[in-house]
Design a protein around this motif. Structure first.
Motif, short mmCIF file in Angstrom:
data_model
loop_
_atom_site.label_atom_id
_atom_site.label_comp_id
_atom_site.label_asym_id
_atom_site.label_seq_id
_atom_site.Cartn_x
_atom_site.Cartn_y
_atom_site.Cartn_z
N ALA A 103 -4.54 -2.48 -2.68
CA ALA A 103 -3.92 -1.26 -3.22
C ALA A 103 -4.09 -1.24 -4.74
CB ALA A 103 -2.44 -1.21 -2.86
N ARG A 104 -4.00 -0.03 -5.30
CA ARG A 104 -4.14 0.14 -6.75
C ARG A 104 -2.88 0.83 -7.27
NH1 ARG A 104 -9.08 0.46 -9.55
NH2 ARG A 104 -8.87 1.20 -11.70
N PRO A 105 -2.06 0.11 -8.05
CA PRO A 105 -0.80 0.71 -8.50
C PRO A 105 -1.03 1.66 -9.68
CG PRO A 105 -1.02 -1.48 -9.42
CD PRO A 105 -2.21 -1.29 -8.51
N ARG A 155 0.83 -1.21 0.00
CA ARG A 155 0.00 0.00 0.00
C ARG A 155 0.87 1.26 0.00
NH1 ARG A 155 -3.61 -2.04 4.97
NH2 ARG A 155 -1.48 -2.65 5.53
N ALA A 177 2.43 1.54 -3.58
CA ALA A 177 1.47 1.96 -4.60
C ALA A 177 1.42 3.48 -4.77
CB ALA A 177 0.09 1.43 -4.26
N PHE A 231 -1.05 -6.59 -5.56
CA PHE A 231 -1.66 -5.33 -5.14
C PHE A 231 -3.13 -5.54 -4.78
CE2 PHE A 231 2.00 -3.63 -7.44
CZ PHE A 231 2.40 -2.60 -6.60
N GLN A 232 -3.80 -6.37 -5.54
CA GLN A 232 -5.21 -6.63 -5.25
C GLN A 232 -5.37 -7.29 -3.89
OE1 GLN A 232 -7.11 -9.18 -8.12
NE2 GLN A 232 -9.16 -8.44 -7.61
N LEU A 268 0.19 -7.83 -10.43
CA LEU A 268 -1.01 -7.03 -10.17
C LEU A 268 -1.91 -7.70 -9.14
CD1 LEU A 268 -1.92 -5.73 -13.75
CD2 LEU A 268 -0.76 -4.52 -11.90
N SER A 269 -1.91 -9.03 -9.10
CA SER A 269 -2.72 -9.73 -8.10
C SER A 269 -2.22 -9.46 -6.69
CB SER A 269 -2.74 -11.23 -8.38
OG SER A 269 -1.50 -11.85 -8.05
#
Length: 295
Positions: free
Chosen positions: A214-216, A186, A189, A209-210, A206-207
């Motif tokens: 969090a959203r990068p 987090r 990101a 971050f999910q 990307l998974s």
């Protein structure tokens, strides 16, 4: 004993068409007339009762799904026969090894060195590619084994796990998070992200971050670990890698640091894959056992 309806020369003709994509090119490769190639293909198709190739105008000849299956088995048969009749002795071995591009430099040269030292006279044919392409080549009998991540692998493969590699953050040395022993995704990101954009690798990172909620913000994507590290070293963002590297210098002489990620996140599984329907050769068995010991 039921006789075999075809000789190895005819099998060579068929495999040459599969390799070159045309009867004309196959004729040049095998040094025979084009009608000889066409007759052999017709005989195979009559025997099997199904077309082995699609004839596509302007695109040559492409194997049908049935053809791919039969060609893979004939290729394995031809390779086994070549080994059996090798007059140089039973110690000579050949291994067709596929390598996922981001794993190759970390492990494969070392594995090749140990393998050839333990097996004098052995040879390795190296093929790099993405995970999907390598898996299909293994299933088709074009490769003996492949070193890949266990991500999106199709059915029909035997999988030998070699290592589980936790993901790591890659930062410039002066980054605000550089002093921490582990990095929360987090927090990461908040920075522009340099992402490995290869199939499966992209989805894996990307998974993470999910999972972390969090959203990068993706700044750049690359297929190269060294490009990612150089971009990070020059202040263009932060990165994630599933390959632990024993050095901190980039190609342009700058430095990066890496830190483990905090929280419970899935590791990347480094595996060797082979087709379950084909018997393992001595070279395959030797290489797999050695890789299990060294990685």
């Amino acid at each position: 004993m039921k006789p075999i309806p075809f000789g190895f020369r005819q099998i060579d003709y068929l495999l040459a068409v599969a390799e070159t994509g045309s009867t004309a090119a196959a004729a040049r490769l095998t040094n025979v007339s084009q009608p000889s190639i066409s007759v052999a293909i017709a005989q195979f198709e009559a025997h099997f009762g199904a077309p082995l190739f699609l004839r596509l105008p302007g695109q040559g000849m492409q194997p049908t799904p049935f053809g791919r299956d039969r060609i893979a088995k004939l290729r394995a048969l031809r390779a086994e026969a070549g080994t059996l009749f090798d007059c140089e002795g039973e110690t000579a071995q050949q291994l067709r090894l596929g390598v996922f591009s981001t794993l190759g430099p970390r492990y494969v040269p070392m594995l090749m060195r140990h393998f050839t030292k333990a097996n004098p006279g052995a040879s390795i044919r190296l093929v790099e590619g993405d995970i999907a392409a390598l898996a299909q080549s293994v299933l088709a009998g074009e490769l003996d084994i492949a070193l890949v991540y266990d991500a999106g692998l199709p059915a029909g493969l035997e999988v030998c796990e070699l290592a589980q590699i936790p993901p790591r953050a890659v930062l410039p040395p002066d980054h605000r998070l550089a002093g921490q022993t582990s990095i929360d995704l987090r927090d990461l990101a908040e920075d522009p992200l340099i992402l490995i954009g290869l199939p499966h690798s992209r989805g894996y990172f990307l998974s993470l971050f999910q999972i972390a909620g969090a959203r990068p913000a993706i700044a750049y994507e690359t297929a190269s670990i060294e490009m990612l590290r150089a971009l990070v070293a020059n202040g263009h963002g932060v990165g994630l890698l599933a390959t632990e590297l024993p050095y901190d210098q980039t190609y342009d002489g700058r430095r990066v640091i890496d830190r483990p990620l905090s929280g419970t996140l899935p590791p990347s599984r480094v595996v060797l894959i082979r087709a379950a329907r084909f018997d393992s050769t001595p070279a395959m068995t030797s290489f797999i056992a050695m890789a299990e010991d060294l990685i």
